[in-house]
Write an enzyme that holds these catalytic residues in place. Sequence first.
Site, mmCIF file in Angstrom:
data_model
loop_
_atom_site.group_PDB
_atom_site.id
_atom_site.type_symbol
_atom_site.label_atom_id
_atom_site.label_comp_id
_atom_site.label_asym_id
_atom_site.label_seq_id
_atom_site.Cartn_x
_atom_site.Cartn_y
_atom_site.Cartn_z
ATOM 1 N N ARG A 1 -15.362 -1.864 6.709
ATOM 2 C CA ARG A 1 -15.535 -1.354 8.068
ATOM 3 C C ARG A 1 -16.912 -0.712 8.221
ATOM 4 O O ARG A 1 -17.535 -0.316 7.240
ATOM 5 C CB ARG A 1 -14.453 -0.321 8.400
ATOM 6 C CG ARG A 1 -13.083 -0.907 8.658
ATOM 7 C CD ARG A 1 -12.062 0.207 8.879
ATOM 8 N NE ARG A 1 -10.806 -0.300 9.413
ATOM 9 C CZ ARG A 1 -9.815 -0.788 8.682
ATOM 10 N NH1 ARG A 1 -9.951 -0.830 7.372
ATOM 11 N NH2 ARG A 1 -8.705 -1.221 9.250
ATOM 12 N N THR B 1 -2.848 -7.974 16.638
ATOM 13 C CA THR B 1 -3.653 -6.957 15.970
ATOM 14 C C THR B 1 -3.811 -7.266 14.482
ATOM 15 O O THR B 1 -2.857 -7.618 13.801
ATOM 16 C CB THR B 1 -2.990 -5.582 16.132
ATOM 17 O OG1 THR B 1 -2.749 -5.360 17.514
ATOM 18 C CG2 THR B 1 -3.870 -4.485 15.587
ATOM 19 N N SER C 1 -8.496 0.915 1.030
ATOM 20 C CA SER C 1 -9.480 1.002 2.094
ATOM 21 C C SER C 1 -9.822 2.455 2.411
ATOM 22 O O SER C 1 -10.372 3.161 1.584
ATOM 23 C CB SER C 1 -8.976 0.252 3.336
ATOM 24 O OG SER C 1 -9.993 0.119 4.290
ATOM 25 N N ARG D 1 0.855 -1.182 0.000
ATOM 26 C CA ARG D 1 0.000 0.000 0.000
ATOM 27 C C ARG D 1 0.885 1.224 0.000
ATOM 28 O O ARG D 1 1.904 1.250 0.684
ATOM 29 C CB ARG D 1 -0.930 0.010 1.224
ATOM 30 C CG ARG D 1 -1.965 1.117 1.216
ATOM 31 C CD ARG D 1 -2.852 1.083 2.444
ATOM 32 N NE ARG D 1 -3.669 -0.118 2.530
ATOM 33 C CZ ARG D 1 -4.606 -0.318 3.445
ATOM 34 N NH1 ARG D 1 -4.820 0.590 4.384
ATOM 35 N NH2 ARG D 1 -5.313 -1.438 3.457
ATOM 36 N N ASP E 1 -14.173 0.921 0.890
ATOM 37 C CA ASP E 1 -14.239 -0.437 0.323
ATOM 38 C C ASP E 1 -15.219 -1.321 1.087
ATOM 39 O O ASP E 1 -15.290 -2.525 0.857
ATOM 40 C CB ASP E 1 -12.855 -1.085 0.258
ATOM 41 C CG ASP E 1 -12.260 -1.386 1.622
ATOM 42 O OD1 ASP E 1 -12.565 -0.652 2.579
ATOM 43 O OD2 ASP E 1 -11.476 -2.349 1.733
#
Length: 601
Positions: free
Chosen positions: A318, A390, A156, A60, A315
């Site tokens: 979330r 995470t 995202s 990214r 996207d």
Amino acid sequence: MSSKIQESSAELATKIEEWLQWDKNVVTHDEIQKLIDENQKEKLQEVLLHRLKFGTAGIRGAMAAGFNRMNDLVLIQTSQGLAKYLIATCPKVKNEGIVLGYDGRHNSYRFARLSAVAFLSCEIPTYLFSKMVPTPFIPFGVCHFKAACGVVVTASHNPKEDNGYKVYWSNGAQIIHPHDKGIQDSILRNLAPWPQSWDDGIVDRSPLCKDPLAEVMKHYYEIMANTMIDKECNNKCKTKFTYTPMHGVGNEYVKKAFEVCNFAPFIPVKEQMLADPEFPTVKFPNPEEGQSALDLAIKTADAANSTVVLANDPDADRLAIAEKQPGNQWKIYTGNEIGALLGWWLWFCWKQKNPLEDAGEVYMIASTVSSKILRAIAKVEGFNFIETLTGFKWMGNKGHELLGKGKTVLFAFEEAIGFMCGSNVLDKDGITAAMKIAEMTAHLEKQNLSLTQQLHKIYQRYGYHLCKNSYYLCCDPPTIAKMFYRLRNYNGTDTYPEECGPWIIENVRDLTTGYDSSQANKQATLPMCKSGQMITFTFANGCVATLRTSGTEPKVKYYTEFCAKPNQSDWSILEKELCEMVKGIIDEFMQPTQNKLVPRT
């Protein structure tokens, strides 16, 4: 080429030559040529002597020319490396194929087509979506078609300048080690574009390229509809929902979800419904940013007498929610609060469908920096709770592992508004999560309860879990390293803080080094994560605080939670103490003034 550049750096000269030879995109080719003509050696070194490294989240970065940026050539090289890695490690890939999708950002469509060329050139069947789709469709598609791999071109909720390339393995979860290293090594062995690499017309001509959109939508929405516990209740729901896709892909897909789940149509935030890679109405296209990102949605809801706002990121993986409170104020829920509501709701639904079944085979999962509320609910209700590192790459793979053992995975979440409701998508899914919130709202409406009232009922039964999370910006890696070095050598070599002001620290867990003072052998039970910094402090009063760096942004994040017992019901006293502790942790452990950290705006 400038003689000064050629004389000063043979390595740079080689990389310039490679770029000019390989890059067939006129815009980025000329961008590098302009830097050469202007003798901008430092900029050329920055963009050409380093590469975007392929990690567990893929790659990214900002879209521009250079090996250290997102562009046509880097996407071709990445896809060639992935294709060759798949052939080497997945003997059936030429039968199983891959699933490939993209979002609505600048260049996503072109990047996806160029990526498809690499797979098709290796005779790998490619399920390439014919239009932009939500990220959850890619892991769902991988499992549905039993594909070897999935790729989605998306950044995202990153700024408009960015794009990315995320990879899922055959289990439908994001890749983890050793695949990340294996793919990176394969990319480096396949840097030169193949003869057909720039001919994206192959996508239209190849019989190996198929559009999976209709089939994925059919099965995705059939499963979603079948998970509803009372569609008649949904149909009678009087609550008006306002929805925004934040200039992303979600509009038509959430509209379809409302339809199949038997809800009345939502109120659209008209200014944000169409995909727009410029994200013109928001500073950051990230609903996690709270009020600033949801201003238009709340304004729309007020005008329509709507009381619940649902917001996806661009996207649609979330979900953010907000609810109107008495006095016409709005509450924007944190990811941890949404996790508490969804965890309770999915447990409630499971019990409705399985009233006599033992919960010993049922699991919920949360990342280590997320609220411990699921642990508290599990302790009372009898199901199992697991904590992971995470990121959904860890939770998705843990979910797959549990499913392979015949377990039921009800829910997984991370505090960064990511929610996995069920196990049909082994990643965060903002569309399914939105419908679960809507379904819960309809159920609570029958009892004259709001989401906020239900959240307090959850806390009263299982214990208040109050969280305060935020971050500071720091673009100087040595400063961050110095900060964490200090915490690891606080009162001498290899010693950690024993208190923070008046608050006693009972345990310290450092997942960067693998240390955990709560274990007899002092070794952490969770895997080490050497690529970033992460230290967790557990205090005697029940507070848990974690300091960590971001893997994709120049941030030092802090996560704090007061895990109270059910009999500790004075919310205001708990909140006051947590606020005081957060200030102490920031001042003493992060030292923003000394370290010149920039606070979140």
